[in-house]
Scaffold this active site. Structure first.
Site, PDB file in Angstrom:
ATOM      1  N   THR A   1       0.807  -1.224   0.000  1.00  0.00           N
ATOM      2  CA  THR A   1       0.000   0.000   0.000  1.00  0.00           C
ATOM      3  C   THR A   1       0.841   1.275   0.000  1.00  0.00           C
ATOM      4  OG1 THR A   1      -0.163  -0.027   2.416  1.00  0.00           O
ATOM      5  CG2 THR A   1      -1.911  -1.151   1.183  1.00  0.00           C
TER       6      THR A   1
ATOM      7  N   GLN B   1      11.588   8.863  -9.147  1.00  0.00           N
ATOM      8  CA  GLN B   1      12.087   8.245  -7.911  1.00  0.00           C
ATOM      9  C   GLN B   1      11.399   6.918  -7.623  1.00  0.00           C
ATOM     10  OE1 GLN B   1      10.201   8.337  -4.644  1.00  0.00           O
ATOM     11  NE2 GLN B   1      11.816   7.113  -3.702  1.00  0.00           N
TER      12      GLN B   1
ATOM     13  N   HIS C   1      13.171  12.926  -8.994  1.00  0.00           N
ATOM     14  CA  HIS C   1      14.363  13.602  -8.496  1.00  0.00           C
ATOM     15  C   HIS C   1      15.114  14.230  -9.676  1.00  0.00           C
ATOM     16  CE1 HIS C   1      13.560  11.862  -4.737  1.00  0.00           C
ATOM     17  NE2 HIS C   1      14.557  11.022  -4.609  1.00  0.00           N
TER      18      HIS C   1
ATOM     19  N   GLY D   1      10.072  10.612  -2.025  1.00  0.00           N
ATOM     20  CA  GLY D   1      11.119   9.942  -1.271  1.00  0.00           C
ATOM     21  C   GLY D   1      10.783   9.790   0.197  1.00  0.00           C
TER      22      GLY D   1
ATOM     23  N   CYS E   1      17.334   5.722  -3.987  1.00  0.00           N
ATOM     24  CA  CYS E   1      16.791   6.276  -5.225  1.00  0.00           C
ATOM     25  C   CYS E   1      17.767   7.223  -5.926  1.00  0.00           C
ATOM     26  CB  CYS E   1      15.473   6.980  -4.940  1.00  0.00           C
ATOM     27  SG  CYS E   1      15.511   8.094  -3.522  1.00  0.00           S
TER      28      CYS E   1
END
Length: 329
Positions: free
Chosen positions: A10, A311, A236, A153, A122
């Site tokens: 989730t 990301q 990003h 993030g 990432c």
């Protein structure tokens, strides 16, 4: 390989993982916390019934994706790897000498059949798509990296907070609080991602240093990083200042090299306003690279570049998906 488990289905990374698995013929087992168990999850045209996490259920799966906290991964990762290949998206095992840290297009050939595999941070995964081919061609001597990191993030709640704060923004100084960031991120940039270490770099900044060295196989590579949280949702961006051991004779040669690199898209036509941006890299599998130029200090031994990558995809779920494709069971 027939049966896959996504633990933490989730969350932002878990949901993106399900989007990638949706078109496959794999049987996917979704697991989350007890409060989500029993709920129906619809992703990519498929319906999933969320089950509570259990070691026993994971043991029936060929591959287990851990899209959970490092604490959870440390508790269960090695146990799950006794019966399934475990691909961990947290930082729990990235720096363990016996656990491979993989970016398949860059160091996938180093995989030796281990059952516990770490997925990189990432920012590291996005940068490595460009650094890998450049290092192979010219020998990377040093890297100065500034990362401009999206709200994703910090997870799904952080993305929701940014949307809500942006809608309600009136002026600076009125609401500096935040539940997910060090400060209110709306119309702001925050030069802190994760906690500060004793050397005054943040943990996020040091992750990039450690992980680039491990993936590139260069334990003494000189790297310095500054990580900044910016008000973008899921892509990003990074500024790379690179110094090489070998001289670069042609920027056009660099552009050709990167255009042909797997997982990289050349977006480098400044006169036409084409360069990497979160606006254009979001939802893309490839990392955009552009603003390619010789560095004014290092001359033909140095490059400045700008990159941007999703990301949740290139920085997390897509890399984990490609790791799964290395696994033959």
């Amino acid at each position: 390989m027939k049966r896959i488990a996504v633990v933490g289905c989730t969350g932002a990374v878990g949901l993106t993982m399900l989007e990638l698995l949706g078109p496959t013929e794999l049987e996917v087992l979704c697991m989350a916390s007890p409060r989500s168990a029993g709920k129906l999850l619809q992703v990519g045209g498929r319906d999933y019934l969320i089950e509570p996490f259990s070691v026993e259920a994971c043991a029936t799966c060929d591959v287990v994706f851990l899209c959970v906290s490092g604490e959870f991964a440390l508790k269960y990762g090695e146990q799950l790897a006794q019966s399934s290949v475990v691909i961990d998206n947290s930082s729990a095992f990235r720096y363990h000498p016996d656990v491979p840290l993989l970016v398949p297009p860059i160091n996938g050939k180093s995989y030796k059949g281990e059952y516990l595999i770490a997925n990189p941070n990432c920012s590291s995964a996005i940068a490595l798509m460009v650094l890998g081919p450049l290092h192979q061609a010219f020998g990377l001597e040093s890297a100065i990296i500034s990362t401009y990191q999206a709200a994703s993030g910090a997870g799904q709640p952080a993305m929701l907070e940014l949307r809500e704060r942006a809608r309600g923004f009136e002026d600076y100084g009125l609401d500096n609080g935040s539940e997910n960031f060090a400060h209110n991120l709306a119309f702001n940039v925050i030069p802190q991602v994760d906690r500060f270490e004793d050397n005054l770099y943040t943990r996020e900044e040091m992750k990039v240093v450690w992980e680039l060295r491990k993936v590139l196989g260069e334990p003494r590579l000189a790297i310095s990083t500054t990580a900044v949280r910016v008000p973008t949702l899921r892509s990003h961006a990074e500024s790379l200042t690179l110094k090489f051991k070998q001289p670069i004779h042609s920027l056009e040669g660099v552009r050709r090299l990167l255009a042909e690199a797997p997982g990289v898209e050349l977006v480098d036509d400044p006169a036409a306003g084409r360069y990497p941006m979160p606006m254009t890299s979001t939802y893309k599998h490839a990392v955009e690279v552009g603003r390619i130029r010789f560095n004014l200090i290092y001359g033909q031994y140095g490059l400045d570049l700008f990159i941007s990558g999703d990301q949740l995809l290139r920085g997390a779920a897509l890399n984990a998906f490609e790791i799964m494709q290395l696994v033959k069971r």
